[in-house]
Design a protein around this motif. Structure first.
Motif: not given
Length: 303
Positions: A56-59, A91-94, A99-102
């Motif tokens: 879901a975070s990948d979306i 965008a890469s940093m976001l 990822l860290v949040l997930a």
């Protein structure tokens, strides 16, 4: 996760290809998140539910990449004379932050499940995870190749996000297998697997974040860019040598500051012509270079 040197200058078509790869990721992750979430709930596997959260975070991260590419492709304007290329590493940093949040959410939820007794996961969840690993690895390889071809760190970051999902699915597969084989007393094996997967996710996030930060900070790009630029410049008639050569990446393209040595007795007009010839030749032979700022120096100044 080193980027290969792009061989051609980005075009609207190449930018659109990067955006299409991000949208493919959005569609795939939406479907996989629903499948994994449903299988995790029905099969009593939090590792699979955690995997669904990661999908879901990948979306959202794929949407970040799509928006970043769209912004980076905009032409320079009065407020952004060097273009909008920095939107791409942003965008890469976001993606790395997501990822860290997930990973944090997965760890928090997994600890709660370890402390709360629950059923052993159902065997059918292994079939779901096996299919997910295959799909995610294919997505990684496809999107990583697109990232190489368009010279986009954000697209490659999105690809590595897919691989991190494949890794979490593989880890969940191992954890669930241990729980099923071990039987009573091993119910939390898949929860521990989810925690292990979260550590891998954080590791991947760092490798996405580091090159993006380097680009934001105008770090020298990987590869042999200064040597290649200097080599091309020395082929221009009137150039007796080169001195400083500084290259920085801005989104899809590269900007060069170059010092060239010429005969100190030529006129200003002749020196100006040499500088333009150097710029035109470098851009023609290294099309990923967007602009070259040439500083002319007399050769005898260094003798």
């Amino acid at each position: 996760m080193q980027q290969s040197t792009p061989s051609v200058r980005p075009t609207a078509e190449r930018v659109q290809r990067g955006q299409r790869s991000a949208l493919v990721g959005v569609g795939a992750n939406l479907l996989l998140a629903m499948v994994k979430g449903a299988a995790g709930v029905l099969g009593h596997s939090y590792a699979l539910i955690a995997d669904a959260i990661e999908s879901a975070s990948d979306i959202f991260t794929s949407l970040f990449v799509w928006l970043g590419l769209r912004a980076a492709a905009r032409e320079p304007d009065e407020n952004h004379p060097y273009g909008h290329g920095k939107a791409e590493p942003l965008a890469s940093m976001l993606v790395a932050g997501a990822l860290v949040l997930a990973a944090g959410i997965i760890v928090w939820q997994s600890i709660g499940h370890i402390l709360t007794p629950h059923k052993i996961p159902s065997p059918f969840t292994l079939l779901v995870l096996g299919g997910v690993v295959i799909v995610k690895e294919w997505l990684f390889r496809h999107i990583d190749q697109v990232g190489d071809e368009v010279g986009s760190g954000a697209v490659k970051a999105d690809a590595w996000h897919h691989r991190s999902d494949a890794i979490t699915s593989l880890t969940a597969f191992v954890g669930i297998s241990i729980a099923i084989i071990g039987g009573p007393g091993f119910e939390s094996a898949d929860d521990w697997a989810a925690i292990g997967a979260s550590l891998i996710i954080v590791y991947n996030a760092y490798h996405i974040f580091r090159p993006a930060l380097g680009e934001i900070m105008d770090e020298a790009p990987a590869g042999t860019w200064p040597e290649d630029v200097a080599r091309v410049a020395r082929t221009v008639p009137g150039v007796l040598g080169t001195e400083k050569c500084i290259v920085r990446k801005m989104g899809f393209e590269y900007f060069v500051d170059l010092h060239v040595l010429v005969d100190g007795d030529i006129s200003v007009r002749e020196g100006h012509a040499v500088a333009h010839a150097v710029k035109d030749t470098v851009i023609a032979q290294l099309p990923a270079v967007y602009d070259v700022l040439v500083h002319i120096e007399p050769e005898d100044w260094h003798q």
